[in-house]
Design a protein around this motif. Structure first.
Motif, mmCIF file in Angstrom:
data_model
loop_
_atom_site.group_PDB
_atom_site.id
_atom_site.type_symbol
_atom_site.label_atom_id
_atom_site.label_comp_id
_atom_site.label_asym_id
_atom_site.label_seq_id
_atom_site.Cartn_x
_atom_site.Cartn_y
_atom_site.Cartn_z
ATOM 1 N N ASN A 120 2.535 3.388 1.352
ATOM 2 C CA ASN A 120 2.924 4.033 2.605
ATOM 3 C C ASN A 120 3.822 5.240 2.406
ATOM 4 O O ASN A 120 4.748 5.478 3.171
ATOM 5 C CB ASN A 120 3.620 3.037 3.547
ATOM 6 C CG ASN A 120 2.682 1.934 3.982
ATOM 7 O OD1 ASN A 120 1.484 2.012 3.748
ATOM 8 N ND2 ASN A 120 3.213 0.905 4.592
ATOM 9 N N LEU A 121 3.535 6.031 1.364
ATOM 10 C CA LEU A 121 4.247 7.302 1.233
ATOM 11 C C LEU A 121 3.799 8.211 2.366
ATOM 12 O O LEU A 121 2.707 8.056 2.899
ATOM 13 C CB LEU A 121 3.927 7.958 -0.112
ATOM 14 C CG LEU A 121 4.540 7.314 -1.341
ATOM 15 C CD1 LEU A 121 4.167 8.110 -2.586
ATOM 16 C CD2 LEU A 121 6.051 7.217 -1.224
ATOM 17 N N PHE A 122 4.658 9.188 2.718
ATOM 18 C CA PHE A 122 4.294 10.128 3.768
ATOM 19 C C PHE A 122 3.403 11.208 3.146
ATOM 20 O O PHE A 122 3.873 11.994 2.331
ATOM 21 C CB PHE A 122 5.547 10.739 4.399
ATOM 22 C CG PHE A 122 6.515 9.698 4.904
ATOM 23 C CD1 PHE A 122 6.050 8.627 5.665
ATOM 24 C CD2 PHE A 122 7.867 9.771 4.611
ATOM 25 C CE1 PHE A 122 6.922 7.648 6.130
ATOM 26 C CE2 PHE A 122 8.745 8.799 5.076
ATOM 27 C CZ PHE A 122 8.274 7.740 5.830
ATOM 28 N N PRO A 123 2.115 11.248 3.519
ATOM 29 C CA PRO A 123 1.163 12.109 2.796
ATOM 30 C C PRO A 123 1.400 13.600 3.012
ATOM 31 O O PRO A 123 0.927 14.403 2.218
ATOM 32 C CB PRO A 123 -0.197 11.692 3.364
ATOM 33 C CG PRO A 123 0.109 11.105 4.691
ATOM 34 C CD PRO A 123 1.466 10.478 4.578
ATOM 35 N N ARG A 129 0.822 -1.203 0.000
ATOM 36 C CA ARG A 129 0.000 0.000 0.000
ATOM 37 C C ARG A 129 0.862 1.263 0.000
ATOM 38 O O ARG A 129 0.500 2.271 0.565
ATOM 39 C CB ARG A 129 -0.980 -0.033 1.161
ATOM 40 C CG ARG A 129 -1.876 -1.288 1.086
ATOM 41 C CD ARG A 129 -3.177 -1.176 1.816
ATOM 42 N NE ARG A 129 -3.831 0.082 1.568
ATOM 43 C CZ ARG A 129 -3.974 1.018 2.496
ATOM 44 N NH1 ARG A 129 -3.492 0.829 3.692
ATOM 45 N NH2 ARG A 129 -4.582 2.136 2.198
ATOM 46 N N ARG A 159 12.206 6.300 -3.017
ATOM 47 C CA ARG A 159 12.462 6.595 -1.602
ATOM 48 C C ARG A 159 13.350 5.525 -0.982
ATOM 49 O O ARG A 159 14.281 5.827 -0.233
ATOM 50 C CB ARG A 159 11.128 6.678 -0.855
ATOM 51 C CG ARG A 159 11.260 6.890 0.622
ATOM 52 C CD ARG A 159 9.921 7.069 1.295
ATOM 53 N NE ARG A 159 9.159 5.821 1.357
ATOM 54 C CZ ARG A 159 8.005 5.692 2.007
ATOM 55 N NH1 ARG A 159 7.457 6.742 2.592
ATOM 56 N NH2 ARG A 159 7.381 4.541 2.039
ATOM 57 N N MET A 181 4.230 15.098 2.878
ATOM 58 C CA MET A 181 5.451 15.537 2.199
ATOM 59 C C MET A 181 5.275 15.353 0.688
ATOM 60 O O MET A 181 4.590 14.440 0.249
ATOM 61 C CB MET A 181 6.642 14.684 2.652
ATOM 62 C CG MET A 181 6.935 14.776 4.128
ATOM 63 S SD MET A 181 8.338 13.716 4.521
ATOM 64 C CE MET A 181 8.447 13.975 6.290
#
Lengths: 308, 250
Positions: free
Chosen positions: B97-100, B95, B159, B102
């Motif tokens: 899991n990017l940092f929303p 899923r 990332r 940023m």
């Protein structure tokens, strides 16, 4: 009909539904409000001239300043305490999490007014002196009689801040819990330590959930400072009552104080709105634009077309 | 690169891993397939210590995962030390899991700057190169919510690469994507494999497993049932369970 590019569709120009019920009930409410205001004005107890006279009097302005200073200081300290105790509450250290749970339980479970009396009257009679010294040496950094240290401001600040910290801890905890578990895993997988993950990834996202109730808390705090009147701290209500206890014009001065409280809470509410927008950054719904703003809502309610 | 010996993982009463033995060679793409609940994701998460193993031994690059061995004694590692070892292993999640909060660029620079102490300027330049490599040079300032699933997953890969990992773990990286977006993510992974990255990929993409994988592992019920070169396993599975699974997915 104007010439149209092939494939372009007709815009729907429908006549909006008229909500007659809303207009009728709205008018009824306005009539009742107008009647209450008119009868109050006719009684003569709300003396407009008196209100104008005291609204900007030096004593009242001094009280206003004291109220703002106390509210801001206590709220700021409460937020710091809240973050600390929320993190401790989640800690794997059993002692830390129990201490945090006890703190929240105790300060949420006792009335603020009792806490204020406790700090102002109770503490100085139990502990006579406050001494900060380096253990096992004769070095003393600070020493004072507790009555001198525990000024009305200090007692009000400690009481309100500690009480607020307990509420903020629960708000911050809810915020932390609202952040997706996957965020923590992703941060850990990148080699971030738990502390760094909390500071850089979890707390900034928790802010979206934390800010709205914190704004509420601050508005509530602005008004709760009036309890400090009971321990002789010279805030707004105290100053107003100082004046009316000698001049006996009680109602006008209560109106004066209430107007200032309304001004303060309005300013705070506006600040909250902009803070919320700031922390909605990166969320899909932050682009609501005009529809989400208070003016947009009013414009829509009176039947105008929202600017999108 | 990775060596597992009789690795067990228990969640309460459920035993997710029941003695996994596996060896992953450097510069090799290992693909793990198997039915859901077979323990393949759990095993992947054990490799960078997101899950702690209950029994057995697991090494990455010659070091025990989560522990330090000194003679006969085994010491649990401090969180800081666990974090340091994780920094050398990249992980891509199902899923994203990017940092929303940023932007794409900030997502990629965060760990190099905060964990490795890379100067922000240098980290930014490196991040732009990585985002360019995954085909997102024009999306550096977008927030994750403004990107499609495929684009988000490519940012997530960039990332992970920004930490210059020696090993990349992919946990069903295309399972949450719309079918037409799967290709762009697999393309990036194919490029990585061609560059010689050591990769362990848990996936249901049998085409990718066959074309890109060097080593295919079939897991079921918490154990490795069968492994070998992908073409061999696909063409002539030895075990009945492997045959049953492949007949359903191929």
């Amino acid at each position: 009909m104007a010439a149209r590019a092939p494939g372009e569709a007709d815009a729907i120009r429908a006549i909006p539904v008229r909500h007659w019920g809303r207009w009728v009930s709205g008018a009824a409410v306005l009539v009742v409000v107008a009647w209450v205001a008119w009868s109050a004005a006719r009684s003569g107890f709300i003396d407009g001239q008196q209100v104008r006279r005291y609204q900007f009097s030096p004593l009242i302005l001094k009280g206003l300043r004291a109220t703002v200073v106390l509210a801001v200081a206590a709220q700021a300290a409460g937020i710091v305490l809240g973050v600390v105790f929320a993190v401790l509450r989640q800690s794997k250290n059993v002692v830390a999490s129990w201490v945090a749970a006890f703190y929240i339980w105790f300060f949420r479970g006792t009335p603020v007014l009792v806490q204020l009396f406790f700090w102002y009257n109770g503490v100085p009679s139990v502990w006579k002196r406050i001494v900060i010294a380096v253990p096992f040496t004769h070095l003393t950094l600070y020493s004072a009689r507790t009555v001198d240290f525990m000024t009305p401001f200090m007692a009000a600040f400690l009481g309100l801040a500690l009480n607020e910290g307990a509420y903020m801890a629960e708000i911050v905890r809810a915020g932390i819990l609202s952040v997706d578990e996957g965020q923590v895993e992703a941060a850990h997988a990148l080699g971030m330590t738990p502390m760094l993950t909390m500071r850089r990834i979890v707390l900034p996202q928790a802010m979206r959930v934390i800010v709205p109730p914190t704004g509420n808390e601050f508005i509530s705090m602005l008004k709760t400072t009036s309890l400090a009147e009971a321990i002789t701290y010279g805030e707004l209500l105290r100053r107003a009552s100082d004046i009316y206890s000698s001049t006996l014009n009680v109602v006008p001065l209560l109106v004066v104080a209430s107007i200032w409280y309304l001004v303060l809470t309005t300013v705070a509410g506006t600040g909250q709105y902009f803070l919320e927008r700031r922390f909605a950054r990166g969320r899909a719904r932050s682009g609501d634009g005009d529809l989400g703003s208070p003016w947009g809502r009013i414009r829509r309610a009176v039947g105008g077309r929202p600017r999108v | 690169m990775v060596r597992a010996e009789r690795v067990h993982k228990r969640f309460g009463r459920v035993e997710a891993l029941r003695g996994v033995d596996l060896t992953v060679q450097p510069r090799e793409v290992t693909v793990i397939i198997g039915p859901s609940g077979s323990g393949k994701s759990t095993f992947l998460r054990c490799i960078n210590h997101l899950e702690q193993i209950s029994a057995g031994r697991l090494w990455v690059d010659g070091e025990l995962v989560g522990y330090r061995q000194d003679g006969d004694r085994i010491y649990e590692l401090r969180e800081r030390e666990v974090a340091r070892r994780r920094a050398a292993i990249g992980m891509v999640f199902q899923r994203f899991n990017l940092f929303p909060h940023m932007t794409a660029l900030e997502n990629v620079t965060e760990a190099p700057v905060r964990v490795k102490g890379v100067p922000p300027g240098a980290a930014g330049a490196a991040a732009r190169r990585l985002l360019d490599r995954v085909g997102l040079a024009n999306k550096v300032d977008c927030y994750p919510a403004e990107l499609s699933g495929g684009q988000q997953q490519r940012v997530a890969i960039a990332r992970a690469l920004a930490m210059e990992p020696k090993l990349m773990l992919f946990d069903e990286p295309t399972s949450a994507l719309d079918p037409e977006l799967v290709g762009e993510v697999l393309e990036v992974m194919r490029g990585l494999a061609a560059d010689g990255m050591t990769m362990i990929v848990v996936t249901h993409e049998m085409g990718f497993a066959r074309e890109v994988g060097h080593h295919l592992v079939f897991m079921d019920d918490g154990v490795v049932v069968e492994e070998g070169p992908p073409r061999t396993v696909f063409a002539e599975p030895r075990e009945a369970r492997t045959r049953a699974f492949l007949s359903k997915v191929l």
